[in-house]
Write an enzyme that holds these catalytic residues in place. Structure first.
Site, mmCIF file in Angstrom:
data_model
loop_
_atom_site.group_PDB
_atom_site.id
_atom_site.type_symbol
_atom_site.label_atom_id
_atom_site.label_comp_id
_atom_site.label_asym_id
_atom_site.label_seq_id
_atom_site.Cartn_x
_atom_site.Cartn_y
_atom_site.Cartn_z
ATOM 1 C CE1 TYR A 1 -4.009 -2.354 4.941
ATOM 2 C CE2 TYR A 1 -2.828 -0.305 4.579
ATOM 3 C CZ TYR A 1 -3.578 -1.350 4.094
ATOM 4 O OH TYR A 1 -3.899 -1.393 2.744
ATOM 5 C CB SER B 1 -0.885 0.038 1.251
ATOM 6 O OG SER B 1 -1.512 1.313 1.372
HETATM 7 P P1 NAD Z 1 -11.514 -5.681 0.751
HETATM 8 O O1 NAD Z 1 -11.748 -5.566 2.221
HETATM 9 O O2 NAD Z 1 -12.534 -5.132 -0.177
HETATM 10 O O3 NAD Z 1 -11.282 -7.228 0.391
HETATM 11 C C1 NAD Z 1 -10.373 -7.992 1.125
HETATM 12 C C2 NAD Z 1 -10.650 -9.459 0.903
HETATM 13 O O4 NAD Z 1 -9.688 -10.200 1.691
HETATM 14 C C3 NAD Z 1 -12.045 -9.896 1.377
HETATM 15 O O5 NAD Z 1 -12.672 -10.698 0.396
HETATM 16 C C4 NAD Z 1 -11.758 -10.682 2.652
HETATM 17 O O6 NAD Z 1 -12.682 -11.727 2.900
HETATM 18 C C5 NAD Z 1 -10.369 -11.238 2.349
HETATM 19 N N1 NAD Z 1 -9.643 -11.642 3.558
HETATM 20 C C6 NAD Z 1 -9.484 -10.940 4.726
HETATM 21 N N2 NAD Z 1 -8.840 -11.674 5.628
HETATM 22 C C7 NAD Z 1 -8.558 -12.871 5.050
HETATM 23 C C8 NAD Z 1 -7.914 -14.065 5.491
HETATM 24 N N3 NAD Z 1 -7.444 -14.187 6.723
HETATM 25 N N4 NAD Z 1 -7.807 -15.088 4.623
HETATM 26 C C9 NAD Z 1 -8.327 -14.990 3.381
HETATM 27 N N5 NAD Z 1 -8.958 -13.900 2.911
HETATM 28 C C10 NAD Z 1 -9.069 -12.850 3.741
HETATM 29 O O7 NAD Z 1 -10.067 -5.049 0.514
HETATM 30 P P2 NAD Z 1 -9.455 -4.230 -0.717
HETATM 31 O O8 NAD Z 1 -9.643 -2.791 -0.443
HETATM 32 O O9 NAD Z 1 -9.889 -4.803 -2.010
HETATM 33 O O10 NAD Z 1 -7.892 -4.534 -0.489
HETATM 34 C C11 NAD Z 1 -7.211 -5.545 -1.213
HETATM 35 C C12 NAD Z 1 -5.720 -5.366 -1.020
HETATM 36 O O11 NAD Z 1 -5.328 -4.072 -1.439
HETATM 37 C C13 NAD Z 1 -5.264 -5.480 0.439
HETATM 38 O O12 NAD Z 1 -3.985 -6.071 0.485
HETATM 39 C C14 NAD Z 1 -5.197 -4.030 0.867
HETATM 40 O O13 NAD Z 1 -4.327 -3.861 1.970
HETATM 41 C C15 NAD Z 1 -4.651 -3.416 -0.396
HETATM 42 N N6 NAD Z 1 -4.870 -1.968 -0.517
HETATM 43 C C16 NAD Z 1 -6.136 -1.469 -0.547
HETATM 44 C C17 NAD Z 1 -6.306 -0.101 -0.700
HETATM 45 C C18 NAD Z 1 -7.653 0.525 -0.766
HETATM 46 O O14 NAD Z 1 -7.748 1.751 -0.625
HETATM 47 N N7 NAD Z 1 -8.715 -0.249 -1.006
HETATM 48 C C19 NAD Z 1 -5.181 0.740 -0.811
HETATM 49 C C20 NAD Z 1 -3.912 0.181 -0.765
HETATM 50 C C21 NAD Z 1 -3.779 -1.169 -0.628
HETATM 51 C C1 4PL Z 2 -3.733 6.644 1.196
HETATM 52 O O1 4PL Z 2 -4.109 1.158 1.925
HETATM 53 O O2 4PL Z 2 -3.134 3.847 0.991
HETATM 54 C C2 4PL Z 2 -6.552 5.007 2.869
HETATM 55 C C3 4PL Z 2 -6.955 2.495 3.240
HETATM 56 N N1 4PL Z 2 -5.724 5.936 2.352
HETATM 57 O O3 4PL Z 2 -6.101 1.403 2.888
HETATM 58 C C4 4PL Z 2 -4.994 1.878 2.290
HETATM 59 C C5 4PL Z 2 -4.594 5.579 1.750
HETATM 60 C C6 4PL Z 2 -6.233 3.675 2.778
HETATM 61 C C7 4PL Z 2 -4.231 4.240 1.630
HETATM 62 C C8 4PL Z 2 -5.087 3.297 2.186
#
Ligand code: NAD
Ligand code: 4PL
Length: 247
Positions: A153, A140
Site C-alpha cells: 500500500y 496517504s
Molecule cells: P473504505 O474501505 O472505507 O472505502 C473504499 C471504497 O473503495 C469502498 O466503497 C470500496 O468498495 C471501493 N473500492 C475498493 N476497490 C475498488 C475497485 N476495484 N473499484 C471500485 N471501487 C473499489 O476506504 P477509506 O478509508 O474511505 O479510503 C478512501 C481512500 O482514502 C483510499 O484511497 C485510501 O487509501 C485513502 N486513505 C485512507 C485513510 C484512512 O485512514 N481511512 C488514510 C489515508 C488514505
Molecule cells: C498513518 O492510509 O496513513 C493507518 C490505514 N495509519 O490507511 C492509511 C496511517 C492507515 C495511515 C493509514
C-alpha cells in the site's frame, strides 16, 4: 472565494462509503453534479440517493479499463467531466511476513494502476472537449511515515504521488490541473472495522493536534483543490493529518 462547483461534472471512485462518500457529499454541496463509481454498485446507489442533489451511483471496477472508460463516457454526456477524484482503493492490514506477490500485485493494481486507467481516459476526454478539468488523487501520509503492515500500500501510494507530479507536467499545457491529498489515519467505514482502528491512540500521540480524523476533514480540502480557488496549484500533494507529518 469561488469554491463553488456549480454546473461541474464530477466522478468520485470508491464513493460508496468512507472518505469517497464524504467527498461526493462535499462536491454535491458545492453544486457539482456527482457520479459515484464503486465496485459496490448497491452502496454507490444508496449513497447517491442519500446525497441527492442529482448525484448518481454506478457499478464500476476501477481496475477494469473497459468498465472505467464506459463509466466515464456515460458520466460525461456532452464530452467530458470536469472533476475526477481517484479515491477507490484497498486499505490492507498485512504483516510483512504475509506479503506475497499475489498481494503485492492486487494492491498495485487496485491502488495505483486504477489511477492511471481513469486519468488516461478522463484527461484525454477533457483535452478533446477543450475542458480545463482537474484530477485529484487520494494518496496517504503512510507514504511519508512508512506505516507498518501496509508495505505494498505504501509503495502504491508513493506511485500515486509520483504519477500526480508527472501527469501535472504532461497536461498542464491544456489547462488541466492534477493534485493529490495525503490523509492521515481517518475514521472511515473501512477503517472502523479493520485492525487500523486500534492505531488511533498511537497516531493521536504523533499528531500536533488531538482527535480522530474524519472523512469530512479530508473532503473539505478536496473540495477546495478541485475548485477554481486552487487554479494556480498543480502537481501538488497536500497533507491532511492534524500535523502527524510536518513536511
Ligand atoms: P473504505 O474501505 O472505507 O472505502 C473504499 C471504497 O473503495 C469502498 O466503497 C470500496 O468498495 C471501493 N473500492 C475498493 N476497490 C475498488 C475497485 N476495484 N473499484 C471500485 N471501487 C473499489 O476506504 P477509506 O478509508 O474511505 O479510503 C478512501 C481512500 O482514502 C483510499 O484511497 C485510501 O487509501 C485513502 N486513505 C485512507 C485513510 C484512512 O485512514 N481511512 C488514510 C489515508 C488514505
Ligand atoms: C498513518 O492510509 O496513513 C493507518 C490505514 N495509519 O490507511 C492509511 C496511517 C492507515 C495511515 C493509514
Amino acid at each position: 472565494m469561488s469554491t463553488s462547483l456549480d454546473g461541474r461534472k464530477a466522478v468520485v471512485t470508491g464513493g460508496a462509503q468512507g472518505i469517497g462518500r464524504a467527498i461526493a457529499q462535499a462536491l454535491a454541496d458545492a453544486g457539482a453534479e456527482v457520479v459515484i463509481s464503486d465496485i459496490n454498485g448497491e452502496g454507490a446507489k444508496s449513497a447517491a440517493a442519500e446525497i441527492g442533489q442529482g448525484a448518481e451511483g454506478v457499478t464500476c471496477d476501477s481496475t477494469d479499463a473497459a468498465q472505467v472508460e464506459r463509466m466515464l463516457e456515460d458520466a460525461a454526456q456532452d464530452g467530458a467531466i470536469d472533476i475526477l477524484v481517484n479515491n477507490a482503493s484497498i486499505v490492507p492490514f498485512i504483516p510483512w511476513d504475509d506479503v506475497d506477490l499475489a498481494h503485492w500485485q492486487k494492491i498495485i493494481d487496485t491502488n495505483l494502476t486504477s489511477v492511471f486507467i481513469a486519468s488516461r481516459k478522463a484527461t484525454d476526454m477533457m483535452r478533446a472537449a477543450g475542458r480545463k478539468g482537474t484530477v485529484l488523487n487520494i494518496a496517504s501520509n503512510a507514504f511519508y511515515a512508512g506505516t507498518p503492515n501496509m508495505s505494498a500500500y505504501v509503495a502504491a501510494k508513493g506511485g500515486v504521488i509520483g504519477f500526480t507530479r508527472a501527469l501535472a507536467t504532461e497536461v498542464g499545457k491544456y489547462g488541466i490541473r492534477v493534485n493529490a491529498v495525503t490523509p492521515g489515519l481517518t475514521e472511515s467505514d473501512g477503517v472502523k472495522v479493520s485492525p487500523h482502528a486500534e492505531s488511533f491512540g498511537f497516531v493521536e500521540m504523533l499528531q500536533a493536534m488531538p482527535g480522530k480524523g474524519q472523512p469530512a476533514d479530508i473532503a473539505k480540502v478536496v473540495a477546495f483543490l478541485v475548485s477554481d480557488d486552487a487554479g494556480w496549484m498543480t502537481g501538488q500533494c497536500v497533507n491532511v493529518d492534524a500535523g502527524m507529518i510536518r513536511l
